[in-house]
Design a protein around this motif. Sequence first.
Motif, PDB file in Angstrom:
ATOM      1  N   GLN A 184      56.937  16.096  50.859  1.00  0.00           N
ATOM      2  CA  GLN A 184      56.403  15.735  52.165  1.00  0.00           C
ATOM      3  C   GLN A 184      56.756  16.812  53.186  1.00  0.00           C
ATOM      4  O   GLN A 184      57.627  17.649  52.945  1.00  0.00           O
ATOM      5  N   ASP A 185      56.089  16.722  54.323  1.00  0.00           N
ATOM      6  CA  ASP A 185      56.529  17.553  55.439  1.00  0.00           C
ATOM      7  C   ASP A 185      57.854  17.010  55.947  1.00  0.00           C
ATOM      8  O   ASP A 185      58.323  15.959  55.496  1.00  0.00           O
ATOM      9  N   ALA A 186      58.465  17.733  56.876  1.00  0.00           N
ATOM     10  CA  ALA A 186      59.820  17.380  57.317  1.00  0.00           C
ATOM     11  C   ALA A 186      59.902  15.944  57.837  1.00  0.00           C
ATOM     12  O   ALA A 186      60.827  15.205  57.505  1.00  0.00           O
ATOM     13  N   LEU A 187      58.914  15.533  58.669  1.00  0.00           N
ATOM     14  CA  LEU A 187      58.955  14.200  59.245  1.00  0.00           C
ATOM     15  C   LEU A 187      58.870  13.134  58.162  1.00  0.00           C
ATOM     16  O   LEU A 187      59.691  12.221  58.102  1.00  0.00           O
ATOM     17  N   HIS A 188      57.847  13.251  57.303  1.00  0.00           N
ATOM     18  CA  HIS A 188      57.676  12.238  56.268  1.00  0.00           C
ATOM     19  C   HIS A 188      58.805  12.288  55.245  1.00  0.00           C
ATOM     20  O   HIS A 188      59.174  11.255  54.674  1.00  0.00           O
ATOM     21  N   ASN A 189      59.355  13.483  55.029  1.00  0.00           N
ATOM     22  CA  ASN A 189      60.487  13.586  54.108  1.00  0.00           C
ATOM     23  C   ASN A 189      61.689  12.805  54.650  1.00  0.00           C
ATOM     24  O   ASN A 189      62.370  12.107  53.906  1.00  0.00           O
ATOM     25  N   ASN A 190      61.932  12.919  55.963  1.00  0.00           N
ATOM     26  CA  ASN A 190      63.032  12.167  56.575  1.00  0.00           C
ATOM     27  C   ASN A 190      62.780  10.664  56.487  1.00  0.00           C
ATOM     28  O   ASN A 190      63.691   9.881  56.206  1.00  0.00           O
ATOM     29  N   GLN A 191      61.540  10.264  56.749  1.00  0.00           N
ATOM     30  CA  GLN A 191      61.209   8.846  56.666  1.00  0.00           C
ATOM     31  C   GLN A 191      61.373   8.318  55.239  1.00  0.00           C
ATOM     32  O   GLN A 191      61.908   7.225  55.018  1.00  0.00           O
ATOM     33  N   LEU A 192      60.922   9.125  54.280  1.00  0.00           N
ATOM     34  CA  LEU A 192      61.014   8.718  52.888  1.00  0.00           C
ATOM     35  C   LEU A 192      62.476   8.641  52.437  1.00  0.00           C
ATOM     36  O   LEU A 192      62.865   7.729  51.706  1.00  0.00           O
ATOM     37  N   THR A 193      63.292   9.585  52.884  1.00  0.00           N
ATOM     38  CA  THR A 193      64.715   9.579  52.548  1.00  0.00           C
ATOM     39  C   THR A 193      65.391   8.323  53.092  1.00  0.00           C
ATOM     40  O   THR A 193      66.197   7.676  52.407  1.00  0.00           O
ATOM     41  N   ALA A 194      65.064   7.984  54.355  1.00  0.00           N
ATOM     42  CA  ALA A 194      65.643   6.780  54.955  1.00  0.00           C
ATOM     43  C   ALA A 194      65.198   5.528  54.201  1.00  0.00           C
ATOM     44  O   ALA A 194      65.990   4.596  53.979  1.00  0.00           O
ATOM     45  N   THR A 195      63.936   5.509  53.779  1.00  0.00           N
ATOM     46  CA  THR A 195      63.427   4.366  53.018  1.00  0.00           C
ATOM     47  C   THR A 195      64.122   4.247  51.670  1.00  0.00           C
ATOM     48  O   THR A 195      64.508   3.149  51.244  1.00  0.00           O
ATOM     49  N   LEU A 196      64.304   5.377  51.001  1.00  0.00           N
ATOM     50  CA  LEU A 196      65.006   5.375  49.719  1.00  0.00           C
ATOM     51  C   LEU A 196      66.428   4.862  49.872  1.00  0.00           C
ATOM     52  O   LEU A 196      66.928   4.106  49.028  1.00  0.00           O
ATOM     53  N   HIS A 197      67.087   5.261  50.967  1.00  0.00           N
ATOM     54  CA  HIS A 197      68.442   4.784  51.210  1.00  0.00           C
ATOM     55  C   HIS A 197      68.446   3.259  51.342  1.00  0.00           C
ATOM     56  O   HIS A 197      69.318   2.576  50.780  1.00  0.00           O
ATOM     57  N   ASP A 198      67.481   2.721  52.068  1.00  0.00           N
ATOM     58  CA  ASP A 198      67.404   1.264  52.226  1.00  0.00           C
ATOM     59  C   ASP A 198      67.114   0.578  50.891  1.00  0.00           C
ATOM     60  O   ASP A 198      67.622  -0.520  50.629  1.00  0.00           O
ATOM     61  N   ILE A 199      66.291   1.216  50.047  1.00  0.00           N
ATOM     62  CA  ILE A 199      65.981   0.633  48.740  1.00  0.00           C
ATOM     63  C   ILE A 199      67.234   0.602  47.862  1.00  0.00           C
ATOM     64  O   ILE A 199      67.505  -0.391  47.169  1.00  0.00           O
ATOM     65  N   TYR A 200      68.033   1.680  47.903  1.00  0.00           N
ATOM     66  CA  TYR A 200      69.284   1.702  47.144  1.00  0.00           C
ATOM     67  C   TYR A 200      70.243   0.624  47.647  1.00  0.00           C
ATOM     68  O   TYR A 200      70.898  -0.064  46.851  1.00  0.00           O
ATOM     69  N   GLU A 201      70.348   0.471  48.968  1.00  0.00           N
ATOM     70  CA  GLU A 201      71.206  -0.577  49.529  1.00  0.00           C
ATOM     71  C   GLU A 201      70.705  -1.958  49.115  1.00  0.00           C
ATOM     72  O   GLU A 201      71.491  -2.861  48.808  1.00  0.00           O
ATOM     73  N   ASN A 202      69.395  -2.114  49.129  1.00  0.00           N
ATOM     74  CA  ASN A 202      68.779  -3.374  48.736  1.00  0.00           C
ATOM     75  C   ASN A 202      69.076  -3.686  47.266  1.00  0.00           C
ATOM     76  O   ASN A 202      69.372  -4.838  46.921  1.00  0.00           O
ATOM     77  N   GLU A 203      69.025  -2.673  46.433  1.00  0.00           N
ATOM     78  CA  GLU A 203      69.315  -2.865  45.012  1.00  0.00           C
ATOM     79  C   GLU A 203      70.750  -3.330  44.810  1.00  0.00           C
ATOM     80  O   GLU A 203      71.015  -4.251  44.021  1.00  0.00           O
ATOM     81  N   LEU A 204      71.682  -2.715  45.528  1.00  0.00           N
ATOM     82  CA  LEU A 204      73.082  -3.114  45.427  1.00  0.00           C
ATOM     83  C   LEU A 204      73.266  -4.549  45.895  1.00  0.00           C
ATOM     84  O   LEU A 204      73.981  -5.341  45.268  1.00  0.00           O
ATOM     85  N   TRP A 205      72.610  -4.914  46.990  1.00  0.00           N
ATOM     86  CA  TRP A 205      72.716  -6.281  47.517  1.00  0.00           C
ATOM     87  C   TRP A 205      72.195  -7.291  46.498  1.00  0.00           C
ATOM     88  O   TRP A 205      72.819  -8.335  46.276  1.00  0.00           O
ATOM     89  N   LEU A 206      71.068  -6.966  45.855  1.00  0.00           N
ATOM     90  CA  LEU A 206      70.498  -7.882  44.868  1.00  0.00           C
ATOM     91  C   LEU A 206      71.422  -8.047  43.667  1.00  0.00           C
ATOM     92  O   LEU A 206      71.563  -9.148  43.124  1.00  0.00           O
ATOM     93  N   GLN A 207      72.054  -6.963  43.238  1.00  0.00           N
ATOM     94  CA  GLN A 207      72.996  -7.043  42.121  1.00  0.00           C
ATOM     95  C   GLN A 207      74.169  -7.962  42.478  1.00  0.00           C
ATOM     96  O   GLN A 207      74.587  -8.790  41.674  1.00  0.00           O
ATOM     97  N   GLN A 208      74.688  -7.812  43.687  1.00  0.00           N
ATOM     98  CA  GLN A 208      75.791  -8.663  44.120  1.00  0.00           C
ATOM     99  C   GLN A 208      75.353 -10.123  44.203  1.00  0.00           C
ATOM    100  O   GLN A 208      76.096 -11.033  43.816  1.00  0.00           O
ATOM    101  N   HIS A 209      74.155 -10.340  44.696  1.00  0.00           N
ATOM    102  CA  HIS A 209      73.612 -11.700  44.802  1.00  0.00           C
ATOM    103  C   HIS A 209      73.543 -12.354  43.423  1.00  0.00           C
ATOM    104  O   HIS A 209      73.961 -13.507  43.243  1.00  0.00           O
ATOM    105  N   ALA A 210      73.025 -11.613  42.439  1.00  0.00           N
ATOM    106  CA  ALA A 210      72.920 -12.147  41.080  1.00  0.00           C
ATOM    107  C   ALA A 210      74.296 -12.422  40.492  1.00  0.00           C
ATOM    108  O   ALA A 210      74.504 -13.415  39.784  1.00  0.00           O
TER     109      ALA A 210
END
Length: 320
Positions: A184-210
Motif C-alpha cells: 500500500q501507499d504510506a497512508l493505507h499501509n499505516n491503516q492496514l498495520t493498525a488494523t492488523l494490530h487490532d486483529i492480533y489483539e482480537n485473536e488473543l482476546w478470543l483465545q482467553q475467552h475460550a
Amino acid sequence: MKNQKMYEADDKMISLIRDNYDLLQSLGSFGISLGFGDKTVKETCEDNNVDTYTFLAVVNFTINGYGDFANDEKISVSTLLHYLEACHAYFLDFQLPYIRRELTESLNEANSLSRLILRFYDEYAHEIRQHMKYEQKTLFPYVDSLLVGNPTNDYNVETFSKHHGAADKKLRELKLLMIKYLPQDALHNNQLTATLHDIYENELWLQQHAQVEDNIFVPAIRRLELQAKQNDVSKNISDMVFKGGAGQDSDALSERERDVIIALVQGMSNKEIAEHLFISVNTVITHRRNIARKLQIHSPAGLTIYAIVNNLVDISSVKL
C-alpha cells in the motif's frame, strides 16, 4: 508476556489495570464502571455487585494461566455467566463491526484481492457469530435453568462443543494474506498495520475467552449438574417415602410384607428372615419383590427410611 503477580482482594484496582491494560474490556464485561478511584478490588467489586472471588479467578487465570477450577466450589456461576454474556455482546455488537470498518477504510475495494480479503473476514466473523449465538441460545439458558434448580433434561455440558479451531485457522490465513500480498501507499499501509494490530489483539482476546469457558465455566456447570442429580435422588426418595402422607403406603402392604420390611431394616438376611417368620426363602424373595413394586423403593437405606417414617420400627432399633 505473563505477569507473574497474583492479584488479591486488597490490591488497588488501579494497580491491576496499570499493570494489565488489556483487562479494561474485562471490567466492562463484569459490569464494573470506571471511576473507582483508589478503591481495592474487593471494594470495587462490592460497589458493582460482582463476586470478588470469581472476578479475581478470571483475572489471574487470563493474566498468568493460574488456577485449578475442577473442584472450586467458590466460583459464582451467576457472576461468570453474566461476564460471558457481556463478553459476547461486546464482541458481536462492537468488536467484529469495528474491525470490519477498519478493513474497509484500509483496503481498496476496487481491488479484487481486497474484496477477497473482506469476504474472508466476513466468513470468519460469521463462524464466530454462529458459535456465540449457539451458546446464547442453548448453553446460557441451560445454565440459568440449573441455577434455579430446574435443569433441561435433554441437554448437558458434554454436548457443548467448541468451534474455535476452524475460525482460528481462517483468521491466521486472513492475516497472512494481508501481510504478504497487500502493498500500500504510506497512508493505507499505516491503516492496514493498525488494523492488523487490532486483529492480533482480537485473536488473543478470543483465545482467553475460550480458555475461561473451558477451564472455569465448564467445570462449574459440571458441578451444577452433579448437584442437580443429587437433588433429584433426594427428591425421588422423599416422594417415595411421603407420597400420599405417612402411613398410606403402609396400609397397602400386607401384614407379612410389613414383617419382612421390619426384619430387613434390622439387618437380617433372606435366610434369617425365612427362619424368623417360618416361611421359605423363595417366599421371602417374593415378598421383597412385591414390596419393591408397591413402594418403588429398592435399596435397604430407602426401606429403612420408609420403616422409620411409617412407624414400623423405632429409630433406636436400627443400625445406622
